[in-house]
Design an enzyme around this catalytic site. Structure first.
Site, PDB file in Angstrom:
ATOM      1  N   GLU A 227     -18.163 -13.376  10.671  1.00  9.96           N
ATOM      2  CA  GLU A 227     -17.094 -13.594   9.687  1.00  9.96           C
ATOM      3  C   GLU A 227     -16.049 -12.482   9.707  1.00  9.96           C
ATOM      4  OE1 GLU A 227     -20.340 -13.804   8.921  1.00  9.96           O
ATOM      5  OE2 GLU A 227     -20.691 -15.878   8.295  1.00  9.96           O
TER       6      GLU A 227
ATOM      7  N   HIS B 185     -26.156 -18.562  -1.809  1.00 10.94           N
ATOM      8  CA  HIS B 185     -25.343 -19.704  -1.364  1.00 10.94           C
ATOM      9  C   HIS B 185     -24.733 -20.455  -2.543  1.00 10.94           C
ATOM     10  CE1 HIS B 185     -27.742 -18.961   2.258  1.00 10.94           C
ATOM     11  NE2 HIS B 185     -26.856 -19.664   2.938  1.00 10.94           N
TER      12      HIS B 185
END
Lengths: 337, 318
Positions: free
Chosen positions: A65, A134
Site C-alpha cells: 500500500e 477490517h
C-alpha cells in the site's frame, strides 16, 4: 435528481461507472490497487474494467500500500489522475506517510507550485463481522489533515457524482465507500454529472430536530426519522456527503430551524468528526438557536468486536438514533428556550 | 565522458554547492537563519556527477540533504537563498525552507523532510514517463538510512516488476544521523540488496565524480531503454554534522580528517589540472567567483520583504 435517461444501479456499479467514464474520457486516469484486475477488486467494484482498459490502466499491485499510494502521489505530481484503491480502509495505516506527509502537504510545502490530484478509494465501516482490523471508521484522522479532502457518499447517485468530482479535483481526495452500501440500489443517470465536493444535502425535511450524518449512517438516520415520525417527531436529516471541507453552513441553517442537533457517526465517539460538527455550531451564532445541548450517536470507544451481538452493541443503530433523539427532546429545556 | 568545457563547469557547480552550504552553516552559527538545514559538504561529487548524466526532460527527487541536488540540477541560488531565509521570493515562497526546495515544472520534484519520503514519488514519475511513452528517466536520491525504511523495499520492488525508468541512487554517507551504517545493516554494501529485487546493484566511490557520472549514465541509459531500474550506491561522507544541532559525538576528528583528505572537489580539481583543463591560479579565481556568487545571493535574499503573514493560509488546496 435522476434525468429521463437513468436506471436503477447499485452503489458499487455507480462507483465503477464514474471510474469507467473518467477513464474513457482521459487517458491520464488509471486505477491501481490490490486485485483490482481480473479479480475485480475485493468487493467487485472494478469488475470488468481490466477487460476494457487493459493491465496498464487497471493495475494489479503487490500487497504494497505504501509503495503504490506513493507511486500514485508521484504520478499525480506529474499531472496524471491516479485512483488508488485500498481493499479495506484499515490498511490506510500502511500508507500514512504517503498521504499525510507527502500528498497532503506537497502543494503547501512547495508554496503552491505543484499539486497532487489523486483519489484514494476505500471501503470503511463495520457491520460485516470482519472484526477489529477490517471494520474501522478512521476518516476523522484525515479530516484533521489540512490539504486532504474527505468525501463519504451514502447513495449511488452521490457516489457517482462525487467520484467524478474527486477525479477532477486538483487535490488529494479520500473517497470513503462502505461495504454495506455496495448493494444499495437507486436511479442513477446514465450520463456523467458532478456532485460538488463540500456541499451537504438535506435529504429529509423536518421541524423538530436536525440529524447530521454521513455514509451508511445516513440510512440509519432516515430509518430513525421514519420511526420518529410515527411518534410525532419530524426530524430533518442532513447528509454531509463531504467531511472535509465540511459544509458547516448547511448544518447551521438546519439547526437554526429546528433548535436541536444530533450527530450520527460510525466512528468512535472520542475525537470523532461529530465533535467538530457540534463545536462549529456551539462556537458560532447558531448556538443561540439551540434549545437543548447537542448529542452524538457514535460507536463506543472500543475496537470493533467479531461476534454479531457484540458488534451491534457497540455500533450506532437506527434504534439508538431514535433513543438519542427522544432523550434529547425529553431533556430539560435549556436557558435559551 | 563530458566535453572539456563542461568538466570545468562541473567543478564550478561543486564549488557553488560547497560554498552555499558553508555560508548557510555560518549564518546558522551567527543565529541569522530561523529553522534548520542539512549540509551536503563532502558529498558534492555525487549530485554533480550523477545529474550531469541527465538529459532534457529527466527529473530528480531529492532528500532532506538536498542543496547540492538542487544546485546540480540548475536551480537558482538566489531563490534557494531566499527560501532558506524564508522570503516570499524563495522557491516555496517561504513555506518550505531547506527541506522542501522544489521546482516541479523544471523537473526537480522536491527535497523531502521524510527519510525515504520521495522514493514512492520517484516511482510515480517513472510511471508517468512509461505510461506516456516518453523515454525520460528519474534519478532518485536517498541516503543509506532510507535503505532500512519500508518504502525502500516497496519502491524498489514496484520499480523492478514494472521496469520503471528509475535510478535509485543511494548516497551512503556512513551515518543516519548518529547511526553508523555498519551497525544499521548486516550487508556489506547497500547495493547488495539489488539482487533481492532482480535489478543490477553497483557501488562506486562517491569521491570520484567521473565514477559516479559513468555509473549513473549507464543506469540511466538502461532505464530509458525500458530495461528497468538500477540500485546505485555512492560511498561518500558528510563533513559537517547531521544538522545544526549535531555535536559529532558518534565519530572521531581523525575519521573526519581522513575523509577530508579524499575531498571530491580537490580530487576533481587535481584531475582537471592533470588533464590541462585548469591552472592553479584559475582554481583560486573559481573559488573566489563562487564565494562572491553566494555572498551576492544571500545579500539579495536578506533585502527581500518577508511574506505577508496571511499568506500562511494560502496554497493548502489548489
Amino acid at each position: 435528481m435522476p434525468s429521463s435517461a437513468s436506471r436503477e444501479i447499485t452503489y458499487r456499479e455507480a462507483v465503477r461507472e464514474a471510474m469507467v467514464g473518467a477513464m474513457r474520457n482521459d487517458p491520464e486516469v488509471f486505477l491501481m490497487g490490490e486485485d483490482v484486475g481480473v479479480y475485480g477488486g475485493a468487493f467487485g467494484v472494478s469488475r470488468g474494467m481490466v477487460e476494457e482498459f487493459g493491465e496498464d490502466r487497471v493495475v494489479d499491485t503487490p500487497i504494497s500500500e505504501a509503495g503504490y499510494v506513493g507511486l500514485c502521489t508521484g504520478a499525480a505530481l506529474m499531472g496524471m489522475r491516479p485512483i488508488a484503491e485500498l481493499q479495506f480502509s484499515d490498511f490506510i495505516t500502511h500508507c500514512m506517510d504517503q498521504l499525510v506527509n507527502q500528498a497532503a502537504k506537497i502543494r503547501y510545502m512547495f508554496g503552491g507550485e505543484g499539486s497532487v490530484p489523486m483519489v484514494v478509494r476505500t471501503p470503511g465501516g463495520a457491520g460485516t463481522g470482519a472484526a477489529a482490523q477490517h471494520s474501522q471508521s478512521l476518516e476523522a484522522w484525515f479530516v484533521h489533515v489540512p490539504g486532504l479532502k474527505v468525501v463519504m457518499p451514502s447513495t449511488p447517485y452521490d457516489a457517482k457524482g462525487l467520484l467524478l468530482s474527486a477525479i477532477d479535483d486538483q487535490n488529494t481526495v479520500l473517497f470513503y465507500e462502505h461495504k454495506l452500501l455496495y448493494n444499495r440500489k437507486e436511479e442513477v443517470p446514465d450520463e456523467p454529472y458532478r456532485v460538488p465536493i463540500g456541499e451537504a444535502r438535506v435529504s429529509r425535511e423536518g421541524e423538530d430536530v436536525t440529524i447530521a450524518t454521513a455514509g451508511l449512517m445516513h440510512h440509519y438516520a432516515l430509518e430513525a426519522a421514519d420511526a420518529l415520525s410515527g411518534k410525532g417527531v419530524e426530524a430533518e436529516v442532513v447528509d454531509l456527503r463531504t467531511l472535509s471541507p465540511m459544509d458547516h453552513g448547511s448544518i447551521a441553517r438546519s439547526v437554526e430551524k429546528t433548535g436541536r442537533l444530533v450527530v450520527v457517526e460510525e466512528d468512535v465517539k472520542t475525537a470523532g468528526w461529530g465533535a467538530e460538527v457540534i463545536s462549529r455550531i456551539v462556537e458560532g451564532e447558531s448556538f443561540y438557536a439551540l434549545d437543548r445541548a447537542p448529542a452524538r450517536v457514535a460507536a463506543a470507544d472500543v475496537p470493533i468486536p467479531y461476534n454479531r451481538s457484540l458488534e451491534t452493541y457497540i455500533r450506532p443503530t437506527p434504534e439508538k438514533v431514535v433513543d438519542a433523539v427522544q432523550s434529547l427532546l425529553d431533556a430539560r429545556v435549556g436557558v435559551y428556550a | 565522458m563530458q566535453d572539456n568545457g563542461n568538466r570545468v563547469e562541473l567543478l564550478k557547480k561543486m564549488l557553488l554547492s560547497r560554498t552555499f552550504d558553508e555560508k548557510v552553516n555560518d549564518l546558522y552559527a551567527e543565529g541569522k537563519v530561523h529553522g534548520t538545514a542539512h549540509f551536503y559538504v563532502g558529498q558534492e561529487s555525487v549530485a554533480i556527477g550523477a545529474i550531469a548524466a541527465l538529459r532534457e526532460g529527466d527529473v530528480i527527487t531529492s532528500t532532506h540533504r538536498g542543496h547540492g541536488h538542487a544546485i546540480a540540477f540548475g536551480l537558482d541560488v538566489d531563490r534557494m537563498a531566499a527560501e532558506l531565509l524564508g522570503q516570499a521570493t524563495g522557491y516555496c515562497h517561504g513555506k518550505g525552507g531547506s527541506m522542501h526546495i522544489a521546482d516541479v515544472r523544471a523537473g526537480m520534484l522536491g527535497a523531502n523532510g521524510i527519510v525515504g519520503g520521495s522514493m514512492g514519488i520517484a516511482c510515480g514519475a517513472g510511471w508517468a514517463f512509461k505510461h506516456r511513452g516518453q523515454d525520460h528517466a528519474v534519478l532518485c536520491f536517498f541516503g543509506e538510512g532510507a535503505a532500512n525504511e519500508g518504502i525502500f523495499h516497496e519502491s524498489l520492488n514496484l520499480a523492478a516488476i514494472w521496469k520503471l525508468p528509475v535510478v535509485f541512487l543511494c548516497e551512503n554517507n556512513q551515518y543516519g544521523m548518529s547511526m553508523s551504517v555498519k551497525k544499521a545493516t548486516a550487508v556489506e554494501n547497500i547495493s547488495d540488496r539489488a539482487t533481492a529485487y532482480g535489478m543490477p546493484g553497483v557501488t562506486v566511490s562517491g569521491a570520484e565524480l567521473d565514477e559516479v557520472h559513468d555509473a549513473a549514465a549507464e543506469a540511466l541509459e538502461r532505464a530509458r531503454a525500458g530495461e528497468g531500474p538500477t540500485l546505485l550506491e555512492a560511498i561518500t561522507y558528510r563533513y559537517l554534522g547531521h544538522s545544526k544541532s549535531d555535536a559529532n559525538l558518534y565519530r572521531t576528528r581523525e575519521e573526519i580528517a581522513m575523509w577530508r583528505k579524499r575531498d571530491p572537489i580537490q580530487r576533481f580539481a587535481v584531475k582537471l589540472e592533470e588533464e590541462g583543463l585548469l591552472k592553479e591560479e584559475e582554481w583560486r579565481t573559481l573559488e573566489e567567483q563562487s564565494k562572491r556568487r553566494i555572498e551576492e545571493a544571500f545579500e539579495k535574499a536578506q533585502n527581500q520583504p518577508d511574506p505577508k503573514p496571511e499568506s500562511a493560509l494560502e496554497d493548502v488546496y489548489a
